[in-house]
Scaffold this motif. Structure first.
Motif, PDB file in Angstrom:
ATOM      1  N   LYS A  94       0.826  -1.216   0.000  1.00  0.00           N
ATOM      2  CA  LYS A  94       0.000   0.000   0.000  1.00  0.00           C
ATOM      3  C   LYS A  94       0.857   1.262   0.000  1.00  0.00           C
ATOM      4  CE  LYS A  94      -3.874  -2.193   2.412  1.00  0.00           C
ATOM      5  NZ  LYS A  94      -4.670  -2.236   3.658  1.00  0.00           N
ATOM      6  N   LYS A  95       2.116   1.093   0.406  1.00  0.00           N
ATOM      7  CA  LYS A  95       3.052   2.227   0.435  1.00  0.00           C
ATOM      8  C   LYS A  95       4.167   2.023  -0.576  1.00  0.00           C
ATOM      9  CE  LYS A  95       4.796   4.321   3.799  1.00  0.00           C
ATOM     10  NZ  LYS A  95       5.573   4.674   5.006  1.00  0.00           N
ATOM     11  N   THR A  96       4.778   3.125  -0.995  1.00  0.00           N
ATOM     12  CA  THR A  96       5.994   3.089  -1.803  1.00  0.00           C
ATOM     13  C   THR A  96       7.144   3.531  -0.917  1.00  0.00           C
ATOM     14  OG1 THR A  96       4.855   3.520  -3.888  1.00  0.00           O
ATOM     15  CG2 THR A  96       7.193   4.077  -3.794  1.00  0.00           C
ATOM     16  N   TYR A  97       8.239   2.761  -0.907  1.00  0.00           N
ATOM     17  CA  TYR A  97       9.370   3.030  -0.020  1.00  0.00           C
ATOM     18  C   TYR A  97      10.509   3.639  -0.825  1.00  0.00           C
ATOM     19  CZ  TYR A  97       6.409  -0.289   2.381  1.00  0.00           C
ATOM     20  OH  TYR A  97       5.308  -0.922   2.903  1.00  0.00           O
ATOM     21  N   GLN A  98      11.162   4.645  -0.233  1.00  0.00           N
ATOM     22  CA  GLN A  98      12.183   5.366  -0.990  1.00  0.00           C
ATOM     23  C   GLN A  98      13.353   5.802  -0.120  1.00  0.00           C
ATOM     24  OE1 GLN A  98      10.386   8.971  -2.579  1.00  0.00           O
ATOM     25  NE2 GLN A  98       8.896   8.972  -0.916  1.00  0.00           N
ATOM     26  N   LEU A  99      14.348   6.386  -0.776  1.00  0.00           N
ATOM     27  CA  LEU A  99      15.616   6.793  -0.170  1.00  0.00           C
ATOM     28  C   LEU A  99      15.397   7.601   1.113  1.00  0.00           C
ATOM     29  CD1 LEU A  99      18.724   6.770  -0.693  1.00  0.00           C
ATOM     30  CD2 LEU A  99      18.429   8.999  -1.791  1.00  0.00           C
ATOM     31  N   GLY A 100      16.132   7.201   2.169  1.00  0.00           N
ATOM     32  CA  GLY A 100      16.105   7.929   3.428  1.00  0.00           C
ATOM     33  C   GLY A 100      15.099   7.431   4.439  1.00  0.00           C
ATOM     34  N   GLU A 101      14.165   6.599   4.003  1.00  0.00           N
ATOM     35  CA  GLU A 101      13.150   6.089   4.937  1.00  0.00           C
ATOM     36  C   GLU A 101      13.682   4.902   5.733  1.00  0.00           C
ATOM     37  OE1 GLU A 101       9.066   7.334   2.541  1.00  0.00           O
ATOM     38  OE2 GLU A 101       9.719   5.227   2.562  1.00  0.00           O
ATOM     39  N   VAL A 102      13.040   4.664   6.873  1.00  0.00           N
ATOM     40  CA  VAL A 102      13.417   3.540   7.731  1.00  0.00           C
ATOM     41  C   VAL A 102      12.141   2.795   8.138  1.00  0.00           C
ATOM     42  CG1 VAL A 102      14.513   2.797   9.887  1.00  0.00           C
ATOM     43  CG2 VAL A 102      15.375   4.818   8.677  1.00  0.00           C
ATOM     44  N   SER A 103      12.123   1.481   7.920  1.00  0.00           N
ATOM     45  CA  SER A 103      10.971   0.680   8.362  1.00  0.00           C
ATOM     46  C   SER A 103      11.292  -0.805   8.259  1.00  0.00           C
ATOM     47  CB  SER A 103       9.722   0.984   7.521  1.00  0.00           C
ATOM     48  OG  SER A 103       9.831   0.383   6.239  1.00  0.00           O
ATOM     49  N   GLY A 104      10.466  -1.599   8.929  1.00  0.00           N
ATOM     50  CA  GLY A 104      10.610  -3.047   8.847  1.00  0.00           C
ATOM     51  C   GLY A 104      10.299  -3.572   7.461  1.00  0.00           C
ATOM     52  N   GLN A 105       9.418  -2.877   6.739  1.00  0.00           N
ATOM     53  CA  GLN A 105       9.074  -3.287   5.378  1.00  0.00           C
ATOM     54  C   GLN A 105      10.280  -3.138   4.445  1.00  0.00           C
ATOM     55  OE1 GLN A 105       5.967  -4.633   4.726  1.00  0.00           O
ATOM     56  NE2 GLN A 105       5.766  -4.441   6.939  1.00  0.00           N
ATOM     57  N   ILE A 106      11.045  -2.096   4.642  1.00  0.00           N
ATOM     58  CA  ILE A 106      12.248  -1.869   3.828  1.00  0.00           C
ATOM     59  C   ILE A 106      13.280  -2.970   4.095  1.00  0.00           C
ATOM     60  CG2 ILE A 106      14.219  -0.307   3.460  1.00  0.00           C
ATOM     61  CD1 ILE A 106      12.237   2.021   4.053  1.00  0.00           C
ATOM     62  N   LYS A 107      13.359  -3.398   5.355  1.00  0.00           N
ATOM     63  CA  LYS A 107      14.283  -4.488   5.682  1.00  0.00           C
ATOM     64  C   LYS A 107      13.906  -5.754   4.900  1.00  0.00           C
ATOM     65  CE  LYS A 107      16.246  -7.114   9.528  1.00  0.00           C
ATOM     66  NZ  LYS A 107      16.261  -7.325  10.993  1.00  0.00           N
ATOM     67  N   LYS A 108      12.609  -5.996   4.730  1.00  0.00           N
ATOM     68  CA  LYS A 108      12.166  -7.143   3.947  1.00  0.00           C
ATOM     69  C   LYS A 108      12.581  -7.010   2.486  1.00  0.00           C
ATOM     70  CE  LYS A 108       7.972  -7.912   6.672  1.00  0.00           C
ATOM     71  NZ  LYS A 108       6.499  -7.963   6.571  1.00  0.00           N
ATOM     72  N   VAL A 109      12.458  -5.813   1.954  1.00  0.00           N
ATOM     73  CA  VAL A 109      12.897  -5.550   0.573  1.00  0.00           C
ATOM     74  C   VAL A 109      14.376  -5.861   0.440  1.00  0.00           C
ATOM     75  CG1 VAL A 109      13.259  -3.757  -1.174  1.00  0.00           C
ATOM     76  CG2 VAL A 109      11.107  -3.815   0.116  1.00  0.00           C
ATOM     77  N   GLN A 110      15.166  -5.418   1.409  1.00  0.00           N
ATOM     78  CA  GLN A 110      16.610  -5.661   1.384  1.00  0.00           C
ATOM     79  C   GLN A 110      16.922  -7.161   1.457  1.00  0.00           C
ATOM     80  OE1 GLN A 110      17.412  -3.201   4.805  1.00  0.00           O
ATOM     81  NE2 GLN A 110      18.198  -1.508   3.563  1.00  0.00           N
ATOM     82  N   THR A 111      16.155  -7.879   2.268  1.00  0.00           N
ATOM     83  CA  THR A 111      16.362  -9.322   2.405  1.00  0.00           C
ATOM     84  C   THR A 111      16.138 -10.036   1.072  1.00  0.00           C
ATOM     85  OG1 THR A 111      15.718  -9.313   4.742  1.00  0.00           O
ATOM     86  CG2 THR A 111      15.556 -11.420   3.577  1.00  0.00           C
ATOM     87  N   LEU A 112      15.080  -9.654   0.355  1.00  0.00           N
ATOM     88  CA  LEU A 112      14.792 -10.282  -0.935  1.00  0.00           C
ATOM     89  C   LEU A 112      15.814  -9.890  -1.995  1.00  0.00           C
ATOM     90  CD1 LEU A 112      10.886 -10.152  -1.192  1.00  0.00           C
ATOM     91  CD2 LEU A 112      12.365 -11.913  -0.235  1.00  0.00           C
ATOM     92  N   LEU A 113      16.272  -8.666  -1.962  1.00  0.00           N
ATOM     93  CA  LEU A 113      17.321  -8.238  -2.904  1.00  0.00           C
ATOM     94  C   LEU A 113      18.585  -9.071  -2.693  1.00  0.00           C
ATOM     95  CD1 LEU A 113      16.871  -4.354  -2.826  1.00  0.00           C
ATOM     96  CD2 LEU A 113      16.625  -5.822  -4.848  1.00  0.00           C
ATOM     97  N   THR A 114      18.940  -9.301  -1.438  1.00  0.00           N
ATOM     98  CA  THR A 114      20.115 -10.113  -1.123  1.00  0.00           C
ATOM     99  C   THR A 114      19.917 -11.549  -1.610  1.00  0.00           C
ATOM    100  OG1 THR A 114      20.631  -8.773   0.831  1.00  0.00           O
ATOM    101  CG2 THR A 114      21.586 -10.983   0.734  1.00  0.00           C
ATOM    102  N   ALA A 115      18.719 -12.089  -1.373  1.00  0.00           N
ATOM    103  CA  ALA A 115      18.416 -13.465  -1.794  1.00  0.00           C
ATOM    104  C   ALA A 115      18.535 -13.626  -3.301  1.00  0.00           C
ATOM    105  CB  ALA A 115      17.013 -13.849  -1.333  1.00  0.00           C
ATOM    106  N   LEU A 116      18.249 -12.548  -4.043  1.00  0.00           N
ATOM    107  CA  LEU A 116      18.297 -12.591  -5.509  1.00  0.00           C
ATOM    108  C   LEU A 116      19.632 -12.102  -6.056  1.00  0.00           C
ATOM    109  CD1 LEU A 116      14.671 -11.317  -6.191  1.00  0.00           C
ATOM    110  CD2 LEU A 116      15.527 -13.650  -6.493  1.00  0.00           C
ATOM    111  N   ASP A 117      20.646 -11.999  -5.161  1.00  0.00           N
ATOM    112  CA  ASP A 117      22.028 -11.648  -5.530  1.00  0.00           C
ATOM    113  C   ASP A 117      22.197 -10.201  -5.979  1.00  0.00           C
ATOM    114  OD1 ASP A 117      22.893 -14.285  -4.992  1.00  0.00           O
ATOM    115  OD2 ASP A 117      22.190 -14.930  -6.962  1.00  0.00           O
ATOM    116  N   TYR A 118      21.333  -9.329  -5.467  1.00  0.00           N
ATOM    117  CA  TYR A 118      21.559  -7.884  -5.616  1.00  0.00           C
ATOM    118  C   TYR A 118      22.060  -7.399  -4.263  1.00  0.00           C
ATOM    119  CZ  TYR A 118      18.879  -8.206  -9.930  1.00  0.00           C
ATOM    120  OH  TYR A 118      18.440  -8.549 -11.193  1.00  0.00           O
ATOM    121  N   ASN A 119      22.991  -6.473  -4.246  1.00  0.00           N
ATOM    122  CA  ASN A 119      23.609  -6.044  -2.992  1.00  0.00           C
ATOM    123  C   ASN A 119      22.990  -4.734  -2.500  1.00  0.00           C
ATOM    124  OD1 ASN A 119      25.226  -5.585  -0.798  1.00  0.00           O
ATOM    125  ND2 ASN A 119      27.049  -4.995  -1.986  1.00  0.00           N
ATOM    126  N   PRO A 120      22.073  -4.820  -1.508  1.00  0.00           N
ATOM    127  CA  PRO A 120      21.416  -3.606  -1.018  1.00  0.00           C
ATOM    128  C   PRO A 120      22.147  -2.945   0.148  1.00  0.00           C
ATOM    129  CG  PRO A 120      20.396  -5.501  -0.023  1.00  0.00           C
ATOM    130  CD  PRO A 120      21.507  -6.028  -0.902  1.00  0.00           C
TER     131      PRO A 120
END
Length: 480
Positions: A391-417
């Protein structure tokens, strides 16, 4: 679960106080002190029952005759019956209406329409035991121990199990919205009801090891043992010399099917199950022709389990592990160690009641404890991450648990967040932009709905190829 065909009588025989007094007196006259003690105990029990029933009848009569507005007899009767069962505090015992009884019978025969999730009552909550494979619930990512907080906007707190099931099920093709709580997070899933697969056993040869037969059992219904035997025979003809039996996310079902299947792997005469009713010695079930019909599986075998493996799936797994030295691979099972029976009534309602504990061959009771695997192995941890709120769009400078999930999936897919700490850093933005470019998405460097959904889709696809438990199982049955 046992299911009897006895019908309740319309006019059950009641103990008459006078009859019991006379009987007790006769027993005293013939000098049977032990008999007198027994009859006295029966007399006291009958007196207590009469008192209780008298009080229940008085409350029923008062409510029906004097409540400030009219109330149906059926509603009062159902409330009284359900109230007595609910007083047990047992999520596996319940009084079921005609509709709910039909729903249970459909489940046993594997012919129902719904979302494909086995559920139970846990305190005041409705909890998922396991989603059935290849069903809407499984495809939506629902997992064992998820709490269903709402169904179509209606709170499930305090709602009966049968009521919850009736709300989840419905006409094929219609939608149902479930609000799910997993740990300390909540999310919503819209599922389209479908016909739940009638076939409970599927199998194939491993694509890289053509002598390894993989067999998945989704639940234990009326034809499961026959399907299982047929699958073993088919895979043998195709060249299988060993088997991986997948009991993961299998919520259980009929105990007799688990006995038949377990006996196929266990030497005749060895214990496969113990059932212990109240105040009685355990009944021992042993492998033999009466269960397996003489059909045996002697090939090297391992069994996969996880937190969604419950009830009959645990009976099967424990029997093979303890009586046939077959290894369990995966994670700890659910831990349901009780047996239910049904008492049907003439009006097509039923009482489902816990009648006994079941014990593993060595006498252990795994209720609320589960079975521990011999070898622990699982999917990567990101598989168990809850869905990202789109429901939200996450962007540069923000902090949240949802962003941590995005980072986890990026790492799993071999992108370095960068660090997976929930802070939307420049590294995270750069990784996200590269992901968007690779997948032909708008290169905004923001985690919008389309980007998040693509992340989750590709992570799920990768997870399917990261089944460490299955890989470990194949290695076990192929090594010398």
């Amino acid at each position: 679960m046992f299911k009897k065909n006895n019908k309740s009588q319309k006019n059950p025989r009641r103990f008459k106080l006078l009859t019991l007094v006379i009987t007790a007196f006769i027993a005293l006259l013939i000098g049977g002190a032990g008999v007198f003690a027994f009859m006295n105990q029966r007399l006291q029990a009958a007196v207590q029952t009469n008192r209780s029933m008298g009080k229940i009848e008085a409350v029923y009569s008062a409510l029906y005759s004097n409540y400030y507005k009219k109330v149906s007899r059926q509603k009062l009767e159902n409330g009284a019956l359900s109230g007595m069962v609910n007083a047990l505090g047992d999520p596996f015992s319940e009084y079921m209406s005609k509709t709910e009884t039909e729903s249970l019978n459909n489940t046993i025969s594997s012919s129902f329409t719904g979302v494909g999730a086995e559920v139970r009552k846990n305190g005041s909550h409705i909890e998922i035991i396991a989603p059935i494979d290849n069903t809407p619930a499984k495809k939506a990512g629902l997992k064992a121990n998820d709490i269903i907080e709402e169904i179509d906007g209606k709170s499930m707190t305090g709602v009966s199990l049968s009521k919850a099931v009736s709300l989840i099920r419905g006409k094929k093709g219609t939608k149902v919205t479930l609000k799910i709580r997993r740990s300390d997070e909540t999310f919503t899933k819209v599922l389209t009801r479908a016909k739940i697969p009638v076939k409970t056993v599927t199998g194939h040869l491993d694509k890289d090891h053509k002598t390894v037969g993989y067999i998945q059992v989704s639940t234990f219904s009326e034809k499961t043992a026959a399907e299982f035997k047929s699958e073993i025979k088919k895979l043998r003809k195709q060249g299988a010399k060993s088997f991986v039996i997948d009991m993961r996310d299998n919520p259980g079902g009929l105990m007799d099917q688990a006995l038949k299947m377990s006996s196929m792997f266990v030497k005749n005469g060895k214990t496969i199950l113990q059932v212990q009713p109240r105040d009685q010695a355990a009944q021992i079930y042993k492998a033999g022709k009466e269960y397996d019909g003489g059909f045996k599986v002697n090939e090297k075998t391992v069994v996969l389990i996880n937190g969604g493996s419950a009830s009959a799936a645990e009976i099967f797994s424990a029997a093979l592990n303890q009586s046939a030295n077959i290894k369990l691979i995966g994670t700890k099972s659910f831990g349901k160690g009780t047996v239910q029976n049904t008492l049907p009534f003439n009006d097509k309602t039923e009482l489902k009641m816990t009648i006994a504990k079941w014990l593993t061959p060595d006498g252990s009771w795994i209720h609320h404890k589960g079975l521990q695997p011999n070898i622990k192995a699982d999917f990567p941890s990101y598989v168990y991450q809850t869905a990202i709120d789109t429901k939200k769009t996450y962007q540069l400078g923000e902090v949240s648990g949802q962003i941590k999930k995005v980072q986890t999936l990026l790492t799993a897919l071999d992108y370095n967040p960068g660090k997976e700490n929930g802070y939307f850093s420049q590294e995270t933005a750069d990784a996200l932009k590269k992901f968007q470019a690779d997948n032909k998405l708008d290169q905004s460097s923001k985690a919008d709905k389309n980007t998040v959904e693509k992340l989750e889709e590709l992570a799920a696809s990768k997870a399917a190829n990261s089944d460490n438990a299955y890989k470990t199982a194949v290695k076990q049955v192929t090594q010398n």
